[in-house]
Design a protein around this motif. Sequence first.
Motif, PDB file in Angstrom:
ATOM      1  N   LEU A   1      -1.773   2.897  -1.208  1.00  0.00           N
ATOM      2  CA  LEU A   1      -1.696   1.828  -0.209  1.00  0.00           C
ATOM      3  C   LEU A   1      -1.617   2.363   1.219  1.00  0.00           C
ATOM      4  O   LEU A   1      -2.375   1.886   2.078  1.00  0.00           O
ATOM      5  CB  LEU A   1      -0.517   0.906  -0.520  1.00  0.00           C
ATOM      6  N   PRO A   2      -0.732   3.325   1.525  1.00  0.00           N
ATOM      7  CA  PRO A   2      -0.787   3.901   2.876  1.00  0.00           C
ATOM      8  C   PRO A   2      -2.152   4.498   3.191  1.00  0.00           C
ATOM      9  O   PRO A   2      -2.631   4.415   4.327  1.00  0.00           O
ATOM     10  CB  PRO A   2       0.302   4.986   2.842  1.00  0.00           C
ATOM     11  N   MET A   3      -2.795   5.071   2.173  1.00  0.00           N
ATOM     12  CA  MET A   3      -4.112   5.672   2.399  1.00  0.00           C
ATOM     13  C   MET A   3      -5.160   4.608   2.725  1.00  0.00           C
ATOM     14  O   MET A   3      -6.030   4.827   3.577  1.00  0.00           O
ATOM     15  CB  MET A   3      -4.532   6.500   1.182  1.00  0.00           C
ATOM     16  N   THR A   4      -5.094   3.457   2.052  1.00  0.00           N
ATOM     17  CA  THR A   4      -6.056   2.395   2.355  1.00  0.00           C
ATOM     18  C   THR A   4      -5.829   1.836   3.762  1.00  0.00           C
ATOM     19  O   THR A   4      -6.791   1.477   4.443  1.00  0.00           O
ATOM     20  CB  THR A   4      -5.959   1.250   1.334  1.00  0.00           C
ATOM     21  N   LEU A   5      -4.570   1.788   4.199  1.00  0.00           N
ATOM     22  CA  LEU A   5      -4.285   1.313   5.553  1.00  0.00           C
ATOM     23  C   LEU A   5      -4.822   2.285   6.598  1.00  0.00           C
ATOM     24  O   LEU A   5      -5.375   1.871   7.620  1.00  0.00           O
ATOM     25  CB  LEU A   5      -2.775   1.119   5.731  1.00  0.00           C
ATOM     26  N   VAL A   6      -4.652   3.566   6.344  1.00  0.00           N
ATOM     27  CA  VAL A   6      -5.183   4.579   7.265  1.00  0.00           C
ATOM     28  C   VAL A   6      -6.701   4.477   7.335  1.00  0.00           C
ATOM     29  O   VAL A   6      -7.297   4.536   8.425  1.00  0.00           O
ATOM     30  CB  VAL A   6      -4.755   5.998   6.822  1.00  0.00           C
ATOM     31  N   LEU A   7      -7.327   4.304   6.188  1.00  0.00           N
ATOM     32  CA  LEU A   7      -8.792   4.196   6.149  1.00  0.00           C
ATOM     33  C   LEU A   7      -9.261   2.938   6.867  1.00  0.00           C
ATOM     34  O   LEU A   7     -10.274   2.969   7.595  1.00  0.00           O
ATOM     35  CB  LEU A   7      -9.270   4.188   4.695  1.00  0.00           C
ATOM     36  N   ALA A   8      -8.543   1.830   6.692  1.00  0.00           N
ATOM     37  CA  ALA A   8      -8.894   0.587   7.391  1.00  0.00           C
ATOM     38  C   ALA A   8      -8.784   0.775   8.902  1.00  0.00           C
ATOM     39  O   ALA A   8      -9.646   0.308   9.665  1.00  0.00           O
ATOM     40  CB  ALA A   8      -7.968  -0.542   6.937  1.00  0.00           C
ATOM     41  N   PHE A   9      -7.742   1.467   9.331  1.00  0.00           N
ATOM     42  CA  PHE A   9      -7.533   1.734  10.764  1.00  0.00           C
ATOM     43  C   PHE A   9      -8.700   2.528  11.341  1.00  0.00           C
ATOM     44  O   PHE A   9      -9.196   2.232  12.431  1.00  0.00           O
ATOM     45  CB  PHE A   9      -6.225   2.503  10.948  1.00  0.00           C
ATOM     46  N   ILE A  10      -9.164   3.523  10.587  1.00  0.00           N
ATOM     47  CA  ILE A  10     -10.269   4.367  11.044  1.00  0.00           C
ATOM     48  C   ILE A  10     -11.583   3.577  11.068  1.00  0.00           C
ATOM     49  O   ILE A  10     -12.360   3.660  12.030  1.00  0.00           O
ATOM     50  CB  ILE A  10     -10.405   5.610  10.141  1.00  0.00           C
TER      51      ILE A  10
END
Length: 263
Positions: free
Chosen positions: A238-247
Amino acid sequence: MTGVQTCALPILFGVFGIILGVIIYFVFKMDKRDEKIERKTSKIKSHIFENIKLIMSKKSTWINAIAALLFYMTTTIFAGLWGASFVQKAYSVSKEVAGYAMSMVFAGWLVGGPLMGFFSDLLGKRKAAIRIGVLGALLCLVPVIYFPFIHIYLVYALLFLVGLFSSAELLSFSLAIELNTFKAKATAAAFTNFIISLGDAIFQPLVGFLLDSNWNGSIVEGIRVYRVEDYQIALSCLPMTLVLAFILLFFVKEKTTKKVSVK
């Protein structure tokens, strides 16, 4: 938290939701801008397949929809599916308390929806408001997953903020509309929702797969028992998907929200 207090929470949320709904209804009722735009574009004829072809030809529409999916996974996967069992295990609380912890996420959505819309209107940029929401949700979610020694009341507060910041995901639909022509606004919003729903159905089992991959074989009363570490590893997606969404949002070419294309 006493039984009386826990029983009162849903009632308070319900009353607050009704009041907020009435306020939103009258705010939109007084706003006549969309009616003026509709009258200007009422003579423009469009075909559903033409609109679909139009929106699918734009790279920013796809990127925005995928970013919205990645952003929304925190709500559906954590608050909607695995979060309650994780909080119950990690924080040694009852099933009821863990359930109310998850309700904080949805309470945050309830409050954050209109606030994020108002905030994005002040900025005049949907993308910036969404990025702030993604970053805020990330910073509030990380302590809940990786610091299980914090007090449950702090967990409540953090999950409320996760929901509040996550409500910025709703702006992805506004952004989808603004990325496309006005005559295709409904199709653009529907396409974004399609990508979110399809992707969510595909990725929801991911946490279960990761849990099973690290499971040590422990079973109690015929039910698999996972360790806190197993949950933390699985929920790390989940933190990884948020980081990817931000990018990904940096690659969306946003238009100004002050003007609406009617071509």
